[in-house]
Design a protein around this motif. Structure first.
Motif, PDB file in Angstrom:
ATOM      1  N   ARG A  18       0.837  -1.208   0.000  1.00 30.73           N
ATOM      2  CA  ARG A  18       0.000   0.000   0.000  1.00 30.73           C
ATOM      3  C   ARG A  18       0.870   1.255   0.000  1.00 30.73           C
ATOM      4  NH1 ARG A  18      -5.267  -1.633   1.152  1.00 30.73           N
ATOM      5  NH2 ARG A  18      -5.408  -3.477   2.452  1.00 30.73           N
ATOM      6  N   SER A  21       2.902   1.484  -3.338  1.00 28.44           N
ATOM      7  CA  SER A  21       1.995   1.801  -4.446  1.00 28.44           C
ATOM      8  C   SER A  21       1.609   3.281  -4.404  1.00 28.44           C
ATOM      9  CB  SER A  21       0.741   0.922  -4.352  1.00 28.44           C
ATOM     10  OG  SER A  21      -0.297   1.422  -5.142  1.00 28.44           O
ATOM     11  N   ARG A  25       2.239   5.993  -7.295  1.00 27.39           N
ATOM     12  CA  ARG A  25       1.096   6.681  -7.899  1.00 27.39           C
ATOM     13  C   ARG A  25       1.227   8.191  -7.786  1.00 27.39           C
ATOM     14  NH1 ARG A  25      -4.102   7.877  -5.958  1.00 27.39           N
ATOM     15  NH2 ARG A  25      -3.693   6.914  -3.965  1.00 27.39           N
ATOM     16  N   ARG A  26       1.775   8.652  -6.677  1.00 27.77           N
ATOM     17  CA  ARG A  26       1.882  10.093  -6.462  1.00 27.77           C
ATOM     18  C   ARG A  26       3.210  10.647  -6.968  1.00 27.77           C
ATOM     19  NH1 ARG A  26      -3.002  12.527  -5.236  1.00 27.77           N
ATOM     20  NH2 ARG A  26      -4.252  10.994  -4.143  1.00 27.77           N
ATOM     21  N   GLU A  56       5.349  17.751   2.814  1.00 28.44           N
ATOM     22  CA  GLU A  56       4.009  17.913   3.375  1.00 28.44           C
ATOM     23  C   GLU A  56       3.002  16.976   2.702  1.00 28.44           C
ATOM     24  OE1 GLU A  56       2.496  21.985   3.627  1.00 28.44           O
ATOM     25  OE2 GLU A  56       0.473  21.175   3.434  1.00 28.44           O
ATOM     26  N   GLN A  57       3.021  16.949   1.350  1.00 30.46           N
ATOM     27  CA  GLN A  57       2.078  16.074   0.634  1.00 30.46           C
ATOM     28  C   GLN A  57       2.374  14.604   0.931  1.00 30.46           C
ATOM     29  OE1 GLN A  57      -0.668  15.535  -1.521  1.00 30.46           O
ATOM     30  NE2 GLN A  57      -1.183  17.495  -0.591  1.00 30.46           N
ATOM     31  N   LYS A  60       0.935  13.805   4.295  1.00 30.89           N
ATOM     32  CA  LYS A  60      -0.534  13.777   4.251  1.00 30.89           C
ATOM     33  C   LYS A  60      -1.051  12.547   3.504  1.00 30.89           C
ATOM     34  CE  LYS A  60      -1.632  18.692   4.651  1.00 30.89           C
ATOM     35  NZ  LYS A  60      -2.010  19.897   3.889  1.00 30.89           N
ATOM     36  N   GLN A  61      -0.373  12.206   2.417  1.00 32.99           N
ATOM     37  CA  GLN A  61      -0.826  11.035   1.662  1.00 32.99           C
ATOM     38  C   GLN A  61      -0.570   9.753   2.455  1.00 32.99           C
ATOM     39  OE1 GLN A  61      -2.708  11.103  -0.917  1.00 32.99           O
ATOM     40  NE2 GLN A  61      -2.483  13.240  -1.556  1.00 32.99           N
ATOM     41  N   LYS A  64      -3.339   9.308   4.764  1.00 32.16           N
ATOM     42  CA  LYS A  64      -4.599   8.899   4.134  1.00 32.16           C
ATOM     43  C   LYS A  64      -4.744   7.387   4.055  1.00 32.16           C
ATOM     44  CE  LYS A  64      -6.630  10.835   0.489  1.00 32.16           C
ATOM     45  NZ  LYS A  64      -6.837  11.632  -0.745  1.00 32.16           N
ATOM     46  N   VAL A  66      -5.368   3.947   5.257  1.00 34.23           N
ATOM     47  CA  VAL A  66      -6.182   3.591   6.417  1.00 34.23           C
ATOM     48  C   VAL A  66      -5.363   2.883   7.500  1.00 34.23           C
ATOM     49  CG1 VAL A  66      -8.068   2.027   7.058  1.00 34.23           C
ATOM     50  CG2 VAL A  66      -8.370   3.612   5.153  1.00 34.23           C
ATOM     51  N   HIS A  67      -4.329   2.157   7.111  1.00 32.09           N
ATOM     52  CA  HIS A  67      -3.543   1.419   8.107  1.00 32.09           C
ATOM     53  C   HIS A  67      -2.388   2.228   8.699  1.00 32.09           C
ATOM     54  CE1 HIS A  67      -5.125  -2.677   6.490  1.00 32.09           C
ATOM     55  NE2 HIS A  67      -5.943  -2.119   7.351  1.00 32.09           N
ATOM     56  N   THR A  68      -2.272   3.487   8.332  1.00 37.45           N
ATOM     57  CA  THR A  68      -1.228   4.330   8.911  1.00 37.45           C
ATOM     58  C   THR A  68      -1.683   4.864  10.258  1.00 37.45           C
ATOM     59  OG1 THR A  68      -0.497   4.995   6.725  1.00 37.45           O
ATOM     60  CG2 THR A  68       0.147   6.423   8.565  1.00 37.45           C
ATOM     61  N   ILE A  69      -0.789   4.766  11.244  1.00 37.29           N
ATOM     62  CA  ILE A  69      -1.148   5.239  12.584  1.00 37.29           C
ATOM     63  C   ILE A  69      -0.469   6.569  12.888  1.00 37.29           C
ATOM     64  CG2 ILE A  69      -0.975   4.703  15.066  1.00 37.29           C
ATOM     65  CD1 ILE A  69      -1.228   1.699  14.146  1.00 37.29           C
TER      66      ILE A  69
END
Lengths: 169, 571
Positions: A18, A21, A25-26, A56-57, A60-61, A64, A66-69
């Motif tokens: 994840r 990827s 993608r970014r 910063e991006q 933030k990404q 985003k 879901v499994h990041t704490i």
């Protein structure tokens, strides 16, 4: 410029995919990536070294996912940073002593000695590894294996207290 | 009460617990067990003719209601056919849950029949995805999927379930909880930021509210209107935000961007403050970001922190749900307005009125010339009952629909904004009609789009879903043709379709629809009247349109919003 970002993620199958990827993608460029367990079962830490100006991006990404704490970026000098590498160097008999002496200045010990090569293990902050490689280039590097960087934030509290005590006494 | 249940039964029971009343899908080998369990449930299944159709139906359903739309597909090609709708829903933040089946867990990686790496393929086009290989994990994963799809910034979630997990049996006694320690979307905005925003607004002479799909998704229309009126700020609504505030409202300026209204575009260019809510500074809005709204400070409200500062730096960033933050802004605004006078915006509003008068959206319908799409849309808008839902494909017809339809309510406009998916209209309209059987649902489609997904009209006819489809047949891929005419020396490479083939009314009738054709302007109104009178089955209206018509106003891709072409003579 390189930035060191530490990411605490849930230790679930596919979480590395994840993260990588998302980086692809970014169009964020990964310099190195190290993944391992933490003191907390169920959580892994990824230490990501990225090239670029603005993190910063990236941060933030990462959040985003879901499994990041938790995501933190280490300011230069605020973390203990380590890499490990194995370097196999040309070392025929006449130069062997010279090479061993040079390596010992880095606190590096040979881990494998062959007929015409010596293999060193070097651990330390990235600058030390770069210096070691620069030195060994003169003898000829046969093989190099290098880990991703790991980093741990310095214990700011204890450092501050120490400094204060020092001034006081 | 604990019961011994198959994974498939747990899946269907879990969907029922989430309030799912309909799923759109196509069965196949790996997912058969789930389809078997569906028989014993109260969930309606709509058999799409292609999984892409099923995915867009789920998205249309979600658009129209705000509830999560659900699509089913089998392993391999079933799952890969869902990728386009998932990517579409991801770009437009639409809550969709896709359930795909996977080959048996012991066959994974062995190139089994109808095996595809669905989890890997869908990862970059979903908000989250999971693969379930154990029956015990089905319930918690479904529960989690609905939670993620519908909270924070909504989006698609895919759950891939292996055949053996569906077939396995476990003791089960109700929904299993999930744990997501790192997933906590913000709702309320930071009070200090809200206060700073109000101060900035009261200091502004030329503010513009720039609002988008975030208003629709968070159901914030009432709060938006209250806030705009309280602070006396004109509002531009993006393609995804059309209907967020009524087009008839005196503060509404219409759509900004590449084919937006002159006033909406220019007001942003001249503005000293953009109050951006639920928008992402999309390139179709900003054009060249360096010359976009160059004088404006920015207050940016978004539930997704990554959107703030992604394209344009925000002077006042506010992370939170649009509805909650707008309510906070209204509350703070009314308190502060009690202590200091409201700034006069007369000069600004006069300037805006002048632009509106001088540069209105307009079209000419020559009574003896070919049919203009704008005329058809205008007439459809006049004839359609109040509360109708309009669904568009992608291209010229979509832009004209967004320009010439007067949107009075949120969720009355459904289209593929971010991904620009041709073929979206027919299946999305079917999904919207299933969700809102009470409403008139009108798809405005192009002949190119129509030929990508028209087979879902068979679904509509068989399932008695009475959508109305207006096909603007200009015999060409109209928007491509427009660009080739303007920027590629009129070399119409690969963009020419056919006016006659397929014969659209005959095709529509063959699919079980009523069908009408208008070839001349005087046939437009009678055709619309006849079509709107059909309520027992889907109906297709074909309008044979001018192939050379072009969408204006236009800002060049990547160009500055200071240069708005009002017609071909400006280029």
């Amino acid at each position: 410029m390189q930035h060191v970002i530490s990411v605490i993620v849930e230790d679930k199958p596919g979480v590395l995919a994840r993260v990588s990827s998302m980086f692809a993608r970014r169009d964020f460029n990964i310099h190195s990536l190290a993944v391992g367990p933490t003191e907390d079962a169920g959580r892994s830490r990824m230490t990501v070294v990225v090239d670029g100006i603005d993190t910063e991006q990236i941060i933030k990404q990462l959040y985003k996912l879901v499994h990041t704490i938790k995501v933190s970026e280490y300011a230069p000098g605020s973390a203990i940073e380590r890499e490990v590498m194995l370097v196999r160097v040309n070392a025929d008999a006449p130069r062997r002593a010279e090479i061993l002496e040079a390596a010992s200045a880095f606190g590096s010990t040979p881990v494998d000695v062959g007929a015409s090569t010596i293999t060193f293990e070097v651990t330390g902050e990235p600058g030390k590894l770069a210096d070691f490689l620069e030195l060994m280039k003169t003898y000829g590097i046969v093989n190099l294996v290098k880990s991703g960087r790991i980093a741990m934030g310095k214990d700011q509290k204890s450092a501050a207290r120490k400094q204060k005590n020092g001034q006081g006494g | 009460m604990t019961e011994r249940k198959h994974g498939a039964d747990i899946l269907i029971a879990s969907l029922t617990l989430e309030g799912v009343d309909v799923v759109f899908g196509v069965p196949g080998g790996a997912i058969l067990k789930a389809y078997d369990s569906l028989v014993d449930s109260n969930i309606r299944h709509i058999l799409a003719r292609h999984e892409q159709g099923a995915g867009h139906m789920a998205s249309g359903y979600a658009h129209a209601t705000g509830r999560v739309g659900v699509a089913f597909a089998t392993s391999g090609p079933g799952a890969t056919n869902l990728i386009t709708p998932l990517a579409d829903a991801y770009m437009d933040s639409i809550p969709v849950v896709a359930i795909t089946a996977q080959v048996g867990s012991t066959s994974i990686g062995l190139d089994a029949f109808q095996e595809a790496h669905t989890w890997g393929i869908s990862m970059p086009v979903t908000k989250h995805n999971s693969i379930v290989t154990r029956t015990e994990e089905i319930s918690s994963t479904i529960h989690e999927a609905f939670h993620i799809a519908s909270t924070g910034r909504p989006g698609p979630v895919l759950v891939d379930i292996t055949k053996d997990a569906l077939a396995g049996e476990v003791d089960w006694n109700g929904p299993d909880e999930f744990s997501l320690p790192g997933y906590k979307p913000s709702v309320k905005g930071h009070a200090r930021q809200v206060a700073a925003a109000i101060d900035m607004i009261l200091d502004s002479e030329r503010p513009v509210l720039y609002v988008g799909g975030g208003i629709i998704r968070s159901e914030a229309s009432a709060e938006l209107r209250q806030f705009a009126e309280q602070q006396n700020i004109p509002v531009v609504t993006t393609l995804m935000g059309r209907g967020a505030i009524p087009d008839s409202h005196p503060l509404t300026l219409g759509m900004p961007g590449m084919h937006g209204c002159y006033t909406a575009i220019t007001s942003m260019q001249k503005s000293d403050l953009l109050v951006a809510v639920g928008v992402r500074f999309d390139d179709r809005v900003t054009g060249d970001p360096d010359t976009f709204a160059p004088l404006a400070k920015v207050i940016h409200v978004d539930v997704d922190p990554a959107e703030i500062g992604k394209v344009r730096n925000a002077d006042v960033p506010i992370v939170g749900d649009a509805k909650a933050v707008l309510a906070q802004l209204v509350a703070r605004g009314s308190r502060v307005l009690g202590e200091r006078p409201a700034p006069s915006r007369d000069e600004w509003m006069d300037q805006i009125r002048e632009w509106q008068e001088n540069f209105p959206l307009a079209y000419d319908q020559d009574p003896d010339g070919p049919i203009q799409q704008q005329y058809v849309i205008d007439q459809l808008n006049r004839a359609a009952p109040e509360g109708s839902i309009v669904v568009a494909g992608v291209g010229q017809h979509q832009m004209w629909a967004s320009q010439f339809w007067s949107f009075e309510e949120p969720k009355s406009w459904i289209n593929s904004g971010g991904l620009g998916t041709m073929g979206y209209a027919v299946p999305a309209a079917v999904g919207a009609q299933v969700a809102r059987p009470d409403a008139t649902v009108i798809a405005i489609d192009g002949d190119g789009c129509f030929q990508m997904t028209f087979q879902e009209l068979i679904t509509a006819a068989v399932e008695q879903i009475p959508v109305k489809v207006a096909v603007m047949n200009n015999g060409n891929l109209g928007m491509v043709r427009q660009w080739q005419r303007l920027f590629y020396n009129e070399r119409y490479s690969g963009s020419v379709l056919s006016f006659d083939v397929p014969n659209i009314p005959m095709l529509a009738e063959a699919m079980g629809c009523a069908a009408f054709r208008a070839s001349t302007p005087d046939e437009v109104i009678p055709t619309i009247d006849k079509a709107l009178a059909v309520t027992d089955r889907p109906v297709v209206m074909e309008f044979v349109c001018d192939p050379d018509a072009m969408v204006f106003p236009m800002v060049r891709a990547g160009g500055s919003n200071d240069v708005v072409y009002m017609g071909p003579e400006d280029l």
